[in-house]
Design a protein around this motif. Structure first.
Motif, PDB file in Angstrom:
ATOM      1  N   THR A   1       3.725  10.173  -7.400  1.00 51.38           N
ATOM      2  CA  THR A   1       4.747  10.556  -8.370  1.00 51.38           C
ATOM      3  C   THR A   1       4.118  10.909  -9.709  1.00 51.38           C
ATOM      4  N   VAL A   2       3.055  10.189 -10.071  1.00 50.23           N
ATOM      5  CA  VAL A   2       2.462  10.336 -11.403  1.00 50.23           C
ATOM      6  C   VAL A   2       1.223  11.226 -11.394  1.00 50.23           C
ATOM      7  N   LEU A   3       0.372  11.107 -10.378  1.00 49.22           N
ATOM      8  CA  LEU A   3      -0.914  11.810 -10.379  1.00 49.22           C
ATOM      9  C   LEU A   3      -0.806  13.307 -10.644  1.00 49.22           C
TER      10      LEU A   3
ATOM     11  N   TYR B   1      -7.708   8.457   1.273  1.00 52.05           N
ATOM     12  CA  TYR B   1      -8.355   9.720   0.939  1.00 52.05           C
ATOM     13  C   TYR B   1      -7.466  10.476  -0.041  1.00 52.05           C
ATOM     14  N   SER B   2      -8.067  11.381  -0.765  1.00 49.29           N
ATOM     15  CA  SER B   2      -7.317  12.219  -1.717  1.00 49.29           C
ATOM     16  C   SER B   2      -7.299  13.651  -1.212  1.00 49.29           C
TER      17      SER B   2
ATOM     18  N   GLY C   1      -2.488  19.160  -8.847  1.00 45.60           N
ATOM     19  CA  GLY C   1      -2.987  19.448  -7.517  1.00 45.60           C
ATOM     20  C   GLY C   1      -3.550  18.258  -6.773  1.00 45.60           C
ATOM     21  N   LEU C   2      -3.632  17.065  -7.427  1.00 44.88           N
ATOM     22  CA  LEU C   2      -4.237  15.896  -6.792  1.00 44.88           C
ATOM     23  C   LEU C   2      -3.162  14.975  -6.223  1.00 44.88           C
ATOM     24  N   THR C   3      -3.321  14.583  -4.968  1.00 42.36           N
ATOM     25  CA  THR C   3      -2.439  13.595  -4.348  1.00 42.36           C
ATOM     26  C   THR C   3      -3.286  12.582  -3.589  1.00 42.36           C
TER      27      THR C   3
ATOM     28  N   ILE D   1       0.839  -1.205   0.000  1.00 42.45           N
ATOM     29  CA  ILE D   1       0.000   0.000   0.000  1.00 42.45           C
ATOM     30  C   ILE D   1       0.872   1.252   0.000  1.00 42.45           C
ATOM     31  N   ASP D   2       1.943   1.241   0.788  1.00 48.83           N
ATOM     32  CA  ASP D   2       2.876   2.379   0.778  1.00 48.83           C
ATOM     33  C   ASP D   2       3.436   2.607  -0.623  1.00 48.83           C
ATOM     34  N   ARG D   3       3.801   1.496  -1.294  1.00 45.28           N
ATOM     35  CA  ARG D   3       4.354   1.627  -2.645  1.00 45.28           C
ATOM     36  C   ARG D   3       3.307   2.199  -3.599  1.00 45.28           C
ATOM     37  N   MET D   4       2.062   1.724  -3.484  1.00 47.17           N
ATOM     38  CA  MET D   4       1.001   2.240  -4.341  1.00 47.17           C
ATOM     39  C   MET D   4       0.820   3.739  -4.144  1.00 47.17           C
ATOM     40  N   ILE D   5       0.875   4.200  -2.885  1.00 45.23           N
ATOM     41  CA  ILE D   5       0.707   5.629  -2.598  1.00 45.23           C
ATOM     42  C   ILE D   5       1.863   6.433  -3.198  1.00 45.23           C
ATOM     43  N   ARG D   6       3.089   5.921  -3.034  1.00 48.62           N
ATOM     44  CA  ARG D   6       4.251   6.647  -3.570  1.00 48.62           C
ATOM     45  C   ARG D   6       4.178   6.748  -5.089  1.00 48.62           C
ATOM     46  N   GLN D   7       3.841   5.633  -5.729  1.00 48.41           N
ATOM     47  CA  GLN D   7       3.734   5.657  -7.185  1.00 48.41           C
ATOM     48  C   GLN D   7       2.649   6.620  -7.641  1.00 48.41           C
ATOM     49  N   ALA D   8       1.503   6.566  -6.959  1.00 47.87           N
ATOM     50  CA  ALA D   8       0.403   7.445  -7.338  1.00 47.87           C
ATOM     51  C   ALA D   8       0.798   8.911  -7.217  1.00 47.87           C
TER      52      ALA D   8
END
Length: 460
Positions: free
Chosen positions: A283-285, A315-316, A291-293, A274-281
């Protein structure tokens, strides 16, 4: 490097016959988009890739969902068969795996498997062709292998033939591939080592070792590793989970789902993923949606049975405003759900990502920019289906496959497209004018209006 280069399907769902060639040209990338009307076999391609992965993993074909891949017959008790022919480039060597799948009500089973190679431009050579033969008196199934001379010579060594029969019966009962069975591969590896250790081999056995056994082991090992580490599919079944408050999530090489509607409990081992998914998101989002994280609250906890794990809530945050992830649009949830797969496709050469309805909920300009980037710079391979025609304007025509209304010739490539032509306009014009060579059945609006009116009268 491994590339899936072609699929030929016979008797799969509503495809009596269809051949689809997948893009793997360095000048245009390795992205293939499949377009066409509903019900013309696009999803079947993604499901076929998923089935291929299960076969090459040596895993069971899972029940009713797998059985639905085979075309139905008028008689529900009649055995049904489908053939999948897949061609690969393995380190530059053209390799083909063909499997005949049968279902008789007990599930889907591989009935025949063949592997061929074409090494150094030589003629195609069959490494193994294996099928099950039923004894008419005892009803027992026995594996038959070809080329008969080569495999008879090899299986006569160290009781390999007896082991092959036992493993074939076990694989057949468990609805999985014999050739990709881990037990069989281990046995053949030991057989290869035994034969290589002998200083004096009969000429026929030495030739069978060099021409069949060793290249077969290499091929099985490479395809098995490719299936385990490189192939990932997202079907409409998984995508639909987004609509019900869940998001697809990769964990230990398979899909799990995260409940995004409330704090949910997950095993502790998923925390790093899950941490990896958040970091990847994150980086790209911001590059695609400024403005979206994405953020995640996680705390250690135990479930009702006392198992240790993590309580997770996604949450975003958009321009400083915090929003529960379940309240985000389907498109944003969709992007995040497949983002880790697209990251892999972009960075890893031996990766095949297959996504059904990639365009679902995604702004068409963003979709076009994402696909153009993946095609131009991505190292892996992407196969997707979609309905949004924006992609026809941004990908090379050689990256596009059209599904047709002809079940005997389901897939065609665009023809007659010249520099300066707009493929999207050409496709719409061909379908609208009814001269698209079976690309779609034209809807007669007056007939539709009458049908809607009659349906309304029936409801009164």
């Amino acid at each position: 490097m491994i590339r899936l280069t072609m699929l030929r399907l016979d008797g799969t769902k509503n495809i009596r016959h269809g051949t689809i060639r997948l893009t793997h040209d360095p000048t245009i990338g390795s992205v293939t988009g499949i377009y066409g009307p509903n019900g013309t076999g696009k999803t079947t391609v993604i499901e076929t890739i998923r089935t291929l992965r299960l076969l090459m993993l040596g895993a069971p074909l899972d029940g009713e969902q797998a059985s639905m891949l085979v075309q139905r017959t008028p008689d529900p008790h009649e055995p049904r068969q489908a053939t999948i022919h897949a061609e690969f480039l393995i380190d530059g060597t053209p390799t083909a795996y063909t499997v005949v799948l049968a279902t008789d009500g007990s599930g889907l089973k591989p009935e025949r498997e063949t592997i061929t190679i074409r090494k150094n431009g030589a003629r195609k050579r069959t490494l193994i062709d294996c099928w099950m033969l039923q004894n008419t008196e005892t009803g027992l199934l026995t594996p038959v292998t070809a080329p008969a001379g080569a495999w008879n010579s090899l299986t006569a060594t160290a009781h390999t033939g007896d082991y092959l029969t036992q493993e074939a019966a076990l694989a057949h009962s468990q609805h999985r591939s014999l050739l990709f069975s881990p037990g069989l591969r281990d046995r053949l590896t030991r057989l290869s080592g035994l034969l290589h250790s002998q200083t004096m081999l009969p000429a026929a056995r030495g030739k069978a070792l060099a021409d069949n056994l060793d290249p077969l082991l290499h091929t099985l090992t490479r395809l098995n590793s490719y299936a385990e580490h490189g192939i990932r599919t997202v079907t409409t079944r998984q995508a639909a989970s987004v609509c019900f408050g869940y998001t697809p999530f990769m964990h230990d090489g398979r899909f799990d789902i995260l409940d995004i509607g409330r704090p949910c409990f997950v095993p502790a081992g998923m925390r790093m993923e899950i941490d990896r998914m958040i970091r990847q998101a994150n980086t790209v989002l911001p590059t695609v949606i400024p403005g979206l994280t994405l953020h995640c609250d996680m705390k250690d906890d135990t479930d009702d049975e006392g198992h240790e794990g993590v309580r997770v809530f996604l949450y975003s945050q958009h321009d400083g405003t915090r929003i529960p992830f379940w309240a985000e649009s389907e498109g944003i949830r969709r992007i995040i759900g497949i983002l880790s797969l697209l990251v892999r496709m972009f960075n890893e050469p031996d990766t095949l990502i297959a996504v059904d309805e990639l365009d679902s909920g995604i702004f068409e300009i963003l979709l076009g920019d994402m696909l153009r980037t993946l095609a131009n710079r991505g190292l892996g391979q992407l196969v997707f289906t979609a309905h949004n025609l924006r992609v026809l304007e941004v990908l090379d025509r050689r990256s596009i496959v059209f599904s047709t209304t002809d079940p005997d010739d389901r897939f065609v490539n665009p023809t007659g497209v010249h520099a300066g032509n707009n493929l999207r306009d050409m496709y719409i014009r061909a379908v609208s004018m009814g001269d698209g060579n079976g690309l779609a059945s034209r809807t007669v609006r007056s007939h539709l209006a009458v049908a809607l009116m009659q349906a309304g009268e029936d409801a009164e």
